[in-house]
Design a protein around this motif. Sequence first.
Motif, PDB file in Angstrom:
ATOM      1  N   LEU A   1     101.804  56.206  78.410  1.00 28.44           N
ATOM      2  CA  LEU A   1     102.466  56.388  77.070  1.00 28.44           C
ATOM      3  C   LEU A   1     103.829  56.011  77.297  1.00 28.44           C
ATOM      4  O   LEU A   1     104.643  55.625  76.550  1.00 28.44           O
ATOM      5  CB  LEU A   1     102.022  57.627  76.402  1.00 28.44           C
ATOM      6  CG  LEU A   1     100.629  57.986  75.944  1.00 28.44           C
ATOM      7  CD1 LEU A   1     100.590  59.478  75.515  1.00 28.44           C
ATOM      8  CD2 LEU A   1     100.499  56.987  74.843  1.00 28.44           C
TER       9      LEU A   1
ATOM     10  N   SER B   1     104.827  52.548  77.658  1.00 29.75           N
ATOM     11  CA  SER B   1     104.504  51.460  76.796  1.00 29.75           C
ATOM     12  C   SER B   1     105.166  51.731  75.370  1.00 29.75           C
ATOM     13  O   SER B   1     105.050  50.930  74.551  1.00 29.75           O
ATOM     14  CB  SER B   1     102.997  51.357  76.578  1.00 29.75           C
ATOM     15  OG  SER B   1     102.646  52.620  76.134  1.00 29.75           O
ATOM     16  N   LEU B   2     105.741  53.000  75.121  1.00 33.11           N
ATOM     17  CA  LEU B   2     106.444  53.196  73.723  1.00 33.11           C
ATOM     18  C   LEU B   2     107.703  53.180  73.924  1.00 33.11           C
ATOM     19  O   LEU B   2     108.628  53.679  74.613  1.00 33.11           O
ATOM     20  CB  LEU B   2     106.014  54.570  73.223  1.00 33.11           C
ATOM     21  CG  LEU B   2     104.556  54.879  73.189  1.00 33.11           C
ATOM     22  CD1 LEU B   2     104.171  56.471  72.715  1.00 33.11           C
ATOM     23  CD2 LEU B   2     103.908  53.947  72.107  1.00 33.11           C
TER      24      LEU B   2
ATOM     25  N   LEU C   1     105.762  59.931  67.862  1.00 35.60           N
ATOM     26  CA  LEU C   1     104.537  60.742  68.458  1.00 35.60           C
ATOM     27  C   LEU C   1     104.802  62.228  68.746  1.00 35.60           C
ATOM     28  O   LEU C   1     103.942  62.939  68.677  1.00 35.60           O
ATOM     29  CB  LEU C   1     104.260  59.916  69.655  1.00 35.60           C
ATOM     30  CG  LEU C   1     103.086  60.141  70.550  1.00 35.60           C
ATOM     31  CD1 LEU C   1     101.675  60.336  69.641  1.00 35.60           C
ATOM     32  CD2 LEU C   1     102.672  59.408  71.731  1.00 35.60           C
TER      33      LEU C   1
ATOM     34  N   SER D   1      97.995  64.493  78.983  1.00 34.19           N
ATOM     35  CA  SER D   1      98.524  63.304  78.252  1.00 34.19           C
ATOM     36  C   SER D   1      99.757  63.629  77.814  1.00 34.19           C
ATOM     37  O   SER D   1     100.767  62.700  78.095  1.00 34.19           O
ATOM     38  CB  SER D   1      97.556  62.752  77.241  1.00 34.19           C
ATOM     39  OG  SER D   1      96.524  62.445  77.820  1.00 34.19           O
TER      40      SER D   1
ATOM     41  N   ALA E   1     103.907  62.721  78.805  1.00 35.25           N
ATOM     42  CA  ALA E   1     104.677  61.989  77.977  1.00 35.25           C
ATOM     43  C   ALA E   1     105.787  62.555  77.358  1.00 35.25           C
ATOM     44  O   ALA E   1     106.878  61.956  77.295  1.00 35.25           O
ATOM     45  CB  ALA E   1     103.755  61.210  76.981  1.00 35.25           C
TER      46      ALA E   1
END
Length: 238
Positions: free
Chosen positions: A87, A90-91, A99, A133, A137
């Motif tokens: 995460l 890729s963000l 998010l 997760s 992130a």
Amino acid sequence: MWTGLLLAGVVVTLGGLVQGLAGFGLALVAVPILALLDPSLLPVPILITAMTHSVLSLAREHRHVDWHGVGWAMIGRLPGTAIGVLLVDSLDQKRFSLLIGVVVLASVLLSITTWTPRPTKVSLVIAGLTSGSFGTAMSVGGPPVAMLYQNSPGALVRSTLAAYFVLGSITSVTGLAIAGQVHTPQLLTGLLLIPFLILGFLLSSPLRKLVDTNGIRTPVLVLSTITAVTLIVRSAIG
């Protein structure tokens, strides 16, 4: 730079106080506000300060840890960490902030429902996966596991979450380092925030036995909701 660091320090002090009383809440208080101040403060510097707080909390109330629960949550945390690294990699910042806002707001909504989960093996693994997760992130890894212990005695909640956060933070920082997501300025920022974190922790010591968790629950949820909505709106119009 120093003004921003001071503001971040004040937020971390408040978050450290809240987590010292309830066992969690540092991320709920600090992450949305720090994301508004400076997205580069996430996730590594907050992971470092959270790990420091957890070490202090564990030393203070280590006799009450539910190690069985910590073990099952960590089974889920390991693959969750890998997802969190992906995460981060890729963000972009806009989606990252969005998010964070969505996750924090979802956590608040879960907190005010009548849902009463229990720390079973399956629920702990699932909570650990989710926590790993989002904790990796964006440093918001506490709510999934904390929800399972919400009806437990305060000392058990604080010590068990502290033990889980120590192991989980080490796992997350290691995973981010392997992926090349940990840089010297982030580490320095995290170290500079530790004195503020310690201040919040020390302030919680004489209060934790006097203040029931529900006494700080509403302010934390209100603050988290406001900042989460702000992040979502900012991402939508930015």
